[in-house]
Design a protein around this motif. Structure first.
Motif: not given
Lengths: 638, 339, 165, 176
Positions: D73-74, D88, D90, D128, D130
């Motif tokens: 996801s971003m 971000w 991820r 997870v 980052e």
């Protein structure tokens, strides 16, 4: 009705439609760029090539330029046509940049789709590409000329359809440039449609720049809450944030386009100051406690000041669901006054309008476009219904004269769409009787109820621009339930407790009311003044219905779940470390459900749903449909 | 040995108890290491190394397994029949252990001035007791599957029942010629009768039938249909966990040892053999059978259920019957002392 | 700024036209003649005279190749490069012109006299190869004749400049 | 005869397995001995940089779209100079199945897979990753590639000066 055969399918096409449209009617999509249903053909892009095997014309033809004729045998899959389309698209792609990953159109790009559809997968061209400098087109639209494929859609829309004169096409041959004389904001109030109409990423929505991709969008059929026209839109949200709004086709209302106000207006749904938790005297509580407190305090007000000291106020932006439940709520808390939030002037004009409108004499946008004379009565359409200006322009392009009646109908409004109009002082001066299909567009903001009688007699179709997206619905309910303007209710000085349901009440009106409660999703003056605040779901967060200016009830669907946008959350809270059904701040109900809860708490019989009795037929509205016309139900003489 | 009418002296009782203890210890330890051996041998067959982490060469693996099984949650499905569920594993393991009581596992030794047979109980109906106990063992499977109240377990136990009934028959019939040759049901007599030559020489057919039958009897591949992890998760013990599962598991391996011992007794001369002491001969034969079982497991695929039933009823049983008739005819022709 | 007289004359020209737009090229040409090329100021003034927006004037100005939206020399040389002239040696004519003037195609000589531009047809195919210097069309050119024409034009321009001074 | 054939088949099987018992196992004793996977092995995912040191990732969402288990996801944002980048980014390695679709989908060669297969964590949430955990300081497997040099819209260089581009067109220019 010519009969032809397209890819072995027998098609009966309407008179005058092109082969491309005839194919479309049976589900065959021929790639196209310059052709657009609202703009027609230009024959500029050459990708809609088909081969005619038999009939009056033979060989390779451009399907958008060729009217469907009796006896044609068309092949869209003939190797010759396929090869031509592949070569044309390869040629169009020669100068197209290699930037799909950073282009906001990527994923919803017609050029991408048709490039693949035409069978061009790998770039063979190795020479240098043509580049352009971009222009700064204001805060809403970004410009990337390198992506242009010269289909002329933007200019045809901007200059011909919308009457703009500050944007056009310059140069010739390899230098063709679409832009303004110099950088600056586009002046047309419909410039945002360039974003929708451009088949590739030359014009993209700057307000949602780089935010999301098509496949991640939360989308649903919706209705614009900007004014009473009720344009069909598709709001686009992601991570519980409304990103942008695109037009949705509804030929009975807005056609293909929407105005810039509807598209780019500040998105209050995203406002960080939005009420998201229930408050009692400024202290956060649960919804149940807040409703208990609200009912208890209303009881105290009634005890202290006697019967009829409570007013329930709705608004013209409250969905029809909420508006129909408002009288039941008023009854359950024994309110003395029911108001639909209309000002005294608006209220008089609106009630005049709904008592005059019938199924026959009401005008839709299609009626405006087909009119042979249009009078704009006491209205600045830029404010009250911009999309009607676009409709007026279409009528004007076909030769209809445009009359501006009254001192509140400024000439500037029609200049923006390139129309020349005649100004008149009084409605009686307009020679409507000599036309076959005259239409009067009447504003309610400055409208005079007495003129309604003139309009009724004039034989013209009338479009009454009510305030707010649900002004028509509110006016119908106001007439049904004997609602009064808030000023009137407050003027008597008897109102001591006030429940505002999504109502924008000026602070000065609230000054003399000791107890105010507010159910709203916006941070209004009423919310600021209220002792009890219960947040409600915004229009994109719930299903609902608006009744537009012509009396067309249209359903809008929930686009996203209510809740704090991820953007506003502490980064450490995302992704959530615990599993939960609702997102943070997601415990929010639509206003009509809050009202039902309150009716239940007050001990009254709870209705099954928002619509009952004569309104029950609105329960099954299709959000994808054309809506249902309900005007004329309050006409006095019927 | 002491008859039923003689009051046994305390020394006798002590020795019997000592033998029971010794047998239990040996069998349980062997069963545990058999599990380990199976895992290592299967690993070698598959070009792996197998468990080699706990202790030198992984030799403490059985201990680790035991600790793991003992510390796991003892779970009973909420819809299951609690009592039967808890009873079933014991019913599977105990008959297997009990059967070993009748197996003569070595030449009699002289101790404290008396001949001590290397056998816990030399019953004159030893062979019948073995048949009886092996029939009881199936109750564990049946009840375990039924009490779990799970479709996989129930299907597994039904298969187990049907399979055991069919193979019990051919197994019993394949032993009849042995009894006919030894003229006794007493296992020590059967061993003694093979002094001149192992019965496998006279009865290769019976041995083959017995071997296939005991493979099915102890639910080993290619006859492990009651478990059939590819179809039924784990068959009748799907719902079992911890030491209750462990009991089923260890029961299976004790069964291997017991049936291997019996096969040695019936067809390979029991503890008899040249040069080496009887004890070594016996356990060597048992372990050879165990290895054979493991080897077969590493080689053959599982039969389909109808193939299994077909083999039992239509091949092995008729063959065993024919074999009995042939033996009887041969005995009749050869007179009273064929050997 | 253009003189008031010129402005009034052009306004009269526009008034005489059926639509404003048809007078656009005339107006732009006159302003181009006034400024030497059509400056941005010229575009604004044309728009004002024509009652059109600057963009609408610009659309026309950038479309026509003889309306110059960038500074040019006193004489613009258009050398035809379309098919007939190309067949009759247009390419070498262009190369000769460039060599003679010492500039590339699209450039202006340092003395500000000539600008050399290609042109996609001058309607003089019968006399190919052809070129236009200023408003005068010349056909059946060879390098000698072209060189001679250039010298004549240069002398004429020098004379004008002298006279102008 | 069928019985003989069947017996032969069984015995052949037993002989085959017997041979394998005696064969040397192929097992690698993992924590002590480590296998070195090939460079194109599909394990831990990284975000590489372009040769100029800038982030290659333009947050185009193609990897997250290609991901069959939705573990990426971003959020894209506009960085300096109109450069698109991830606000971000991820990857949830507890979901990742290392199929490599993301690396295959990546148009800028930003997302790449490395042979580092040792990504165990005690806490699932530590899996997870980052953007800071994913971003490396080198170009990975395509050291030459720089997306924005080829993109054709400027951003890292003036418009018309990228690779394979003509100088910008002057619509008011004299040349036709």
């Amino acid at each position: 009705m010519p009969k032809l055969i397209i890819d072995d399918i027998a098609v009966e096409a309407a008179e005058g439609v092109s082969v491309l449209e005839a194919a479309k009617s049976v589900g065959i999509t021929i790639p196209h760029f310059c052709w657009h249903p609202a703009l027609g053909r230009a024959g500029a892009c050459r990708v809609c090539a088909v081969k005619l095997l038999d009939g009056p014309v033979k060989g390779i033809q451009m399907s958008c330029m060729l009217p469907a004729q009796e006896g044609m045998v068309v092949s869209t899959t003939d190797p010759e046509a396929v090869a031509l389309r592949r070569q044309v698209i390869e040629w169009l792609m020669i100068n197209h940049p290699h930037d799909c990953p950073v282009c906001d159109e990527g994923g919803e790009c017609q050029l991408q789709d048709f490039t693949i559809a035409c069978g061009h997968g790998t770039r063979r061209f190795v020479g240098p590409k043509r580049t352009h400098v971009n222009q700064e087109l204001g805060p809403y639209i970004s410009h990337e000329m390198n992506r242009c494929i010269q289909c002329y859609r933007c200019v045809r829309f901007y200059q011909e359809y919308a009457g703009g004169s500050d944007f056009g096409v310059m140069g010739s041959a390899g230098k063709v440039y679409y832009g303004r004389f110099e950088s600056g904001q586009l002046e047309s109030p419909f410039s945002g449609n360039l974003v929708d109409i451009c088949p590739t990423g030359v014009f993209t929505d700057k307000t949602a720049r780089f935010r999301a991709r098509y496949w991640d969008y939360d989308m649903a059929p919706s209705v614009c809450p900007g004014c009473s026209v009720g344009c069909n839109i598709t709001p686009v949200a992601r991570y519980r944030e409304l990103l942008k709004i695109v037009a949705r086709r509804n030929d009975m209302v807005n056609g293909w386009f929407i105005c810039d106000r509807g598209r780019f207006a500040p998105k209050g749904v995203n406002a960080p100051s939005r009420p998201r938790t229930s408050l009692v005297d400024g202290v956060k509580t649960g919804r149940e406690e807040a409703m208990d407190a609200l009912l208890r305090r209303l009881g105290e007000v009634a005890e202290l000041y006697g019967e009829g000291s409570i007013a329930v106020v709705g608004s013209t932006r409250l969905s029809q669901e909420g508006a129909t439940l408002l009288p039941l709520l008023a009854e359950s808390i024994s309110a003395g006054a029911l108001s639909y939030g209309l000002s005294a002037a608006e209220s008089r004009a609106s009630s005049g309008a709904i008592s005059m409108l019938t199924l026959e004499n009401g005008a839709s946008i299609a009626d405006v476009e087909n009119a042979d004379c249009i009078a704009i009565y006491e209205s600045d359409l830029r404010e009250e219904g911009p999309m009607l200006l676009l409709a007026v322009r279409q009528a004007w392009r076909r030769g209809a004269p445009v009359l501006l009646v009254g001192e509140n109908s400024p000439l500037e409004q029609v200049r923006g769409v390139g129309i020349e109009a005649v100004q008149l002082h009084y409605m009686e001066e307009a020679p409507l009787a000599i036309f076959e299909r005259p239409v009067v567009i009447a504003g309610m903001r400055h409208g005079d109820p007495r003129v309604m009688a003139v309009l009724d007699r004039s034989g013209a179709r009338v479009a009454c621009l009510f305030p707010g997206p649900n002004g028509h619905g509110a006016a119908l309910l106001c007439a049904e339930h004997g609602g009064i303007p808030l000023e009137e209710a407050l003027a008597k000085g008897k109102v001591k407790g006030l429940v505002a349901v999504e109502a924008d009440i000026p602070a000065e009106l609230l000054a003399g009311v000791p107890f105010v409660a507010s159910l709203d999703w916006r941070e209004t003056a009423a919310v600021q003044a209220a002792s009890v605040v219960i947040p409600t779901a915004a229009w994109v967060e719930c299903d609902g219905t608006y009744v537009n200016f012509e009396g067309r009830a249209q359903r809008f669907s929930r686009v996203m779940k209510p809740g704090l946008p991820i953007k506003e959350l502490d980064p450490a809270c995302h992704p959530p470390r615990i599993h939960q059904g609702d997102p943070p701040g997601g415990d929010i109900l639509p206003s009509w459900q809050v009202m039902i809860e309150m009716i239940r708490l007050a001990g009254e019989k709870v209705p099954d749903g928002p619509f009952s009795g004569s309104w029950a037929n609105l329960t099954s509205l299709d959000p994808e449909g054309e809506g249902e016309v309900i005007r004329g139900r309050c006409r006095r003489d019927s | 040995m002491a008859g039923a009418d003689v009051i046994p002296d305390p020394m006798e009782i002590t020795l019997v108890i000592a033998k029971i203890g010794l047998v239990l210890l040996v069998i349980l330890t062997l069963a545990a290491y058999l599990v380990f051996a199976e895992r290592r041998i299967l690993a070698w067959i598959q070009d792996r190394k197998g468990p080699n982490r706990v202790g030198p060469f992984g030799l403490l693996q059985p201990l680790a397994d035991l600790i793991k099984l003992l510390t796991k949650e003892d779970f009973c499905p909420p819809a299951g029949d609690r009592w039967l569920f808890f009873l079933a594993p014991a019913m599977a393991a105990i008959p297997a252990i009990m059967t070993f009581a009748i197996v003569p596992f070595g030449a009699p030794v002289r101790i404290f001035g008396r001949d001590l047979p290397m056998q816990v109980a030399d019953l004159h109906v030893g062979l019948l007791l073995f048949m009886a106990l092996s029939s009881i063992a199936v109750y564990g499977v049946a009840l375990g599957g039924w009490a779990s109240n799970s479709k996989y377990a129930l299907l597994g136990s039904l298969r187990g029942l049907a399979q055991l009934i069919s193979y019990e028959l051919s197994m019993g019939l394949s032993l009849v010629p042995t009894v006919m040759l030894a003229r006794s049901f007493r296992l020590s007599d059967i061993v003694a009768a093979q002094e001149g030559g192992w019965f496998i020489l006279y009865q290769p057919m019976a041995f083959a039938i017995f071997l296939v039958s005991i493979l099915a009897e102890c639910k080993r591949i290619p006859f492990d249909l009651p478990e059939a992890e590819g179809e039924l998760v784990a068959g009748f013990h799907t719902e079992y966990s911890g030491m209750r599962f462990g009991l089923f598991f260890v029961g299976e391996y004790i069964n291997i040892l017991v049936l291997g011992g019996l096969a040695a007794t019936f067809f390979l001369g029991g503890w008899q053999g040249p040069l080496l002491p009887g004890l070594l001969w016996f356990w060597g034969k048992v372990l050879a059978f165990a290895f054979l079982f493991i080897w077969i497991r590493g080689t053959l695929p599982r039969l389909r259920y109808d193939q299994l039933m077909h083999l039992g009823w239509k091949v092995l049983t008729p063959m065993a019957l024919v074999n009995i008739l042939a033996t009887a005819w041969w005995l009749y022709l050869a007179g009273s002392s064929p050997l | 700024m253009i003189p008031e007289a010129l402005k009034n004359e052009l306004k009269a020209r526009v008034a005489a036209a059926v639509t404003n737009r048809e007078a656009a090229v005339d107006v732009m040409k006159r302003l181009q003649a006034h400024y030497g090329w059509l400056t941005d100021e010229g575009v604004h003034e044309s728009a004002e005279i024509l009652g059109m927006t600057t963009l609408q004037v610009e659309e026309l100005a950038t479309f026509y190749e003889m309306i110059y939206r960038r500074p040019v020399g006193r004489r613009v040389i258009h050398v035809c490069d379309s098919i007939s002239c190309w067949a009759m040696g247009g390419e070498s004519l262009m190369a000769h012109m460039a060599g003679h003037l010492g500039i590339g195609v699209g450039e202006t000589t340092s003395d500000g006299v000539f600008t050399l531009l290609p042109c996609c047809c001058l309607g003089n195919c019968g006399e190919a190869p052809t070129m236009m210097i200023g408003d005068t069309l010349y056909g059946r050119l060879d390098s000698a004749r072209a060189g001679q024409l250039l010298e004549e034009e240069r002398a004429a321009v020098m004379g004008e400049m002298e006279g102008g001074r | 005869m069928r019985v003989i054939d069947d017996m032969t088949a069984i015995l052949t099987g037993l002989w085959t397995t017997w041979k394998h018992i005696l064969r040397r196992p192929v097992t690698i004793q993992y924590p002590e001995e480590k296998r070195i996977p090939s460079p194109r092995y599909r394990a831990r995912i990284i975000l590489t940089r372009d040769p100029d040191g800038g982030e290659r990732c333009v947050a185009c969402y193609l990897c997250s779209a290609a991901c069959p288990v939705d573990c990426i996801s971003m959020q894209a944002e506009e960085g300096e100079g109109g450069r698109r980048r991830a606000a971000w980014f991820r990857i949830n390695f507890s979901r990742c199945i290392f199929c490599g679709f993301c690396a295959e989908a990546c148009p800028t060669m930003a997302i790449q897979m490395t042979p580092d297969y040792e990504i165990c964590r005690r806490d699932v949430m530590d899996l997870v990753f980052e953007k800071e955990d994913l971003l490396v300081e080198h170009c990975g497997k395509d050291p030459e590639y720089n997306f924005y040099r080829h993109a054709g819209i400027g951003v890292t260089q003036p418009r018309g000066e990228g690779e394979g581009e003509k100088p910008t067109v002057d619509v008011r220019g004299l040349m036709p």
